[in-house]
Design a protein around this motif. Structure first.
Motif, PDB file in Angstrom:
ATOM      1  N   ASP A   1      28.880  -1.288 -20.318  1.00 35.67           N
ATOM      2  CA  ASP A   1      28.118  -1.324 -19.063  1.00 35.67           C
ATOM      3  C   ASP A   1      26.787  -0.576 -19.155  1.00 35.67           C
ATOM      4  O   ASP A   1      26.007  -0.568 -18.210  1.00 35.67           O
ATOM      5  N   GLY A   2      26.509   0.047 -20.294  1.00 31.91           N
ATOM      6  CA  GLY A   2      25.210   0.679 -20.521  1.00 31.91           C
ATOM      7  C   GLY A   2      25.109   2.134 -20.084  1.00 31.91           C
ATOM      8  O   GLY A   2      24.094   2.779 -20.328  1.00 31.91           O
ATOM      9  N   ARG A   3      26.152   2.678 -19.459  1.00 30.29           N
ATOM     10  CA  ARG A   3      26.043   4.047 -18.964  1.00 30.29           C
ATOM     11  C   ARG A   3      26.036   5.084 -20.080  1.00 30.29           C
ATOM     12  O   ARG A   3      25.426   6.143 -19.934  1.00 30.29           O
ATOM     13  N   VAL A   4      26.680   4.794 -21.206  1.00 31.40           N
ATOM     14  CA  VAL A   4      26.637   5.737 -22.339  1.00 31.40           C
ATOM     15  C   VAL A   4      25.202   5.828 -22.858  1.00 31.40           C
ATOM     16  O   VAL A   4      24.660   6.921 -23.056  1.00 31.40           O
ATOM     17  N   LYS A   5      24.593   4.684 -23.080  1.00 29.09           N
ATOM     18  CA  LYS A   5      23.208   4.648 -23.556  1.00 29.09           C
ATOM     19  C   LYS A   5      22.280   5.352 -22.567  1.00 29.09           C
ATOM     20  O   LYS A   5      21.410   6.130 -22.955  1.00 29.09           O
ATOM     21  N   GLN A   6      22.485   5.096 -21.279  1.00 22.39           N
ATOM     22  CA  GLN A   6      21.668   5.719 -20.249  1.00 22.39           C
ATOM     23  C   GLN A   6      21.838   7.247 -20.269  1.00 22.39           C
ATOM     24  O   GLN A   6      20.863   7.991 -20.157  1.00 22.39           O
ATOM     25  N   ARG A   7      23.063   7.718 -20.458  1.00 20.15           N
ATOM     26  CA  ARG A   7      23.323   9.164 -20.519  1.00 20.15           C
ATOM     27  C   ARG A   7      22.611   9.778 -21.732  1.00 20.15           C
ATOM     28  O   ARG A   7      22.020  10.853 -21.640  1.00 20.15           O
ATOM     29  N   ILE A   8      22.673   9.114 -22.864  1.00 18.59           N
ATOM     30  CA  ILE A   8      22.022   9.626 -24.073  1.00 18.59           C
ATOM     31  C   ILE A   8      20.511   9.712 -23.867  1.00 18.59           C
ATOM     32  O   ILE A   8      19.887  10.738 -24.150  1.00 18.59           O
ATOM     33  N   VAL A   9      19.916   8.640 -23.362  1.00 15.56           N
ATOM     34  CA  VAL A   9      18.469   8.619 -23.144  1.00 15.56           C
ATOM     35  C   VAL A   9      18.065   9.706 -22.140  1.00 15.56           C
ATOM     36  O   VAL A   9      17.110  10.452 -22.374  1.00 15.56           O
TER      37      VAL A   9
ATOM     38  N   LEU B   1      18.263  13.226 -23.768  1.00 19.03           N
ATOM     39  CA  LEU B   1      17.201  13.491 -24.737  1.00 19.03           C
ATOM     40  C   LEU B   1      15.826  13.594 -24.075  1.00 19.03           C
ATOM     41  O   LEU B   1      14.995  14.398 -24.497  1.00 19.03           O
ATOM     42  N   LEU B   2      15.589  12.808 -23.035  1.00 23.81           N
ATOM     43  CA  LEU B   2      14.320  12.923 -22.317  1.00 23.81           C
ATOM     44  C   LEU B   2      14.200  14.277 -21.614  1.00 23.81           C
ATOM     45  O   LEU B   2      13.121  14.883 -21.594  1.00 23.81           O
TER      46      LEU B   2
ATOM     47  N   GLN C   1       6.544  20.646 -27.338  1.00 25.27           N
ATOM     48  CA  GLN C   1       5.901  20.972 -28.609  1.00 25.27           C
ATOM     49  C   GLN C   1       6.834  20.744 -29.792  1.00 25.27           C
ATOM     50  O   GLN C   1       6.407  20.299 -30.851  1.00 25.27           O
ATOM     51  N   LEU C   2       8.117  21.057 -29.617  1.00 27.82           N
ATOM     52  CA  LEU C   2       9.083  20.846 -30.695  1.00 27.82           C
ATOM     53  C   LEU C   2       9.165  19.366 -31.051  1.00 27.82           C
ATOM     54  O   LEU C   2       9.157  18.991 -32.218  1.00 27.82           O
ATOM     55  N   PHE C   3       9.231  18.508 -30.036  1.00 31.13           N
ATOM     56  CA  PHE C   3       9.355  17.074 -30.283  1.00 31.13           C
ATOM     57  C   PHE C   3       8.065  16.470 -30.824  1.00 31.13           C
ATOM     58  O   PHE C   3       8.093  15.603 -31.687  1.00 31.13           O
ATOM     59  N   ALA C   4       6.920  16.906 -30.314  1.00 32.12           N
ATOM     60  CA  ALA C   4       5.644  16.309 -30.705  1.00 32.12           C
ATOM     61  C   ALA C   4       5.064  16.916 -31.981  1.00 32.12           C
ATOM     62  O   ALA C   4       4.478  16.201 -32.792  1.00 32.12           O
ATOM     63  N   GLY C   5       5.215  18.221 -32.151  1.00 33.75           N
ATOM     64  CA  GLY C   5       4.548  18.877 -33.265  1.00 33.75           C
ATOM     65  C   GLY C   5       5.451  19.631 -34.204  1.00 33.75           C
ATOM     66  O   GLY C   5       4.979  20.271 -35.144  1.00 33.75           O
ATOM     67  N   GLY C   6       6.766  19.569 -33.964  1.00 31.27           N
ATOM     68  CA  GLY C   6       7.686  20.268 -34.851  1.00 31.27           C
ATOM     69  C   GLY C   6       7.674  19.671 -36.244  1.00 31.27           C
ATOM     70  O   GLY C   6       7.500  18.464 -36.412  1.00 31.27           O
TER      71      GLY C   6
END
Length: 152
Positions: free
Chosen positions: A33-41, A44-45, A53-58
């Motif tokens: 039903d997509g809720r696992v994927k939605q929870r992961i996204v 992480l967001l 900074q960690l995500f962009a320049g780490g």
């Protein structure tokens, strides 16, 4: 084309799913039903928003795994100052694993710093003191794990 993108989005259902307090175990029962994927996204967001900074320049550091089935996984770290994020994913489904069962044959090398790590997708707390993380310790529910080094 991704099969997820062929159907119109039910925004009301998606918004309602964001408010669910269902456990990951409960969501996995109805994974299609997509809720696992939605929870992961969503998880992480939120993490990226908290540490842009960690995500962009780490610094990107690929990790070589140990063990017989080390090629069944990909792993890397992002490191910036005292922050670290470790990502581990499977390369195969269970049916495609070269030795038939990749869940117990690989280990992450001992991390540069002992300490506390939090697996973001499942909320697990891990304390590493003088030993390595076993792949099955972090990949027993999902084919991906994202570990964040806890602040000292």
């Amino acid at each position: 084309m991704s099969p997820d993108n062929r159907r119109p989005v039910d925004y009301n259902l998606a918004e309602a799913a964001l408010g669910t307090s269902a456990s990951l175990h409960e969501l996995l029962k109805t994974w299609a039903d997509g809720r696992v994927k939605q929870r992961i996204v969503r998880t992480l967001l939120k993490e990226r928003a908290a540490s842009p900074q960690l995500f962009a320049g780490g610094e990107y550091r690929p990790i070589a795994l140990d063990g017989e089935d080390r090629d069944a996984y990909l792993a890397f770290k992002r490191v910036l100052g005292g922050e670290a994020l470790l990502v581990l994913v499977t390369r195969f489904t269970l049916n495609e694993c070269p030795t038939g069962d990749c869940t117990e044959m690989a280990t992450l090398p001992c991390l540069a710093k002992n300490g506390r790590w939090r697996e973001l997708l499942r909320g697990l707390e891990l304390t590493i003191v003088g030993h390595c993380i076993q792949v099955q310790d972090v990949l027993n529910a999902l084919p991906v794990a994202v570990l964040r080094q806890a602040s000292a």
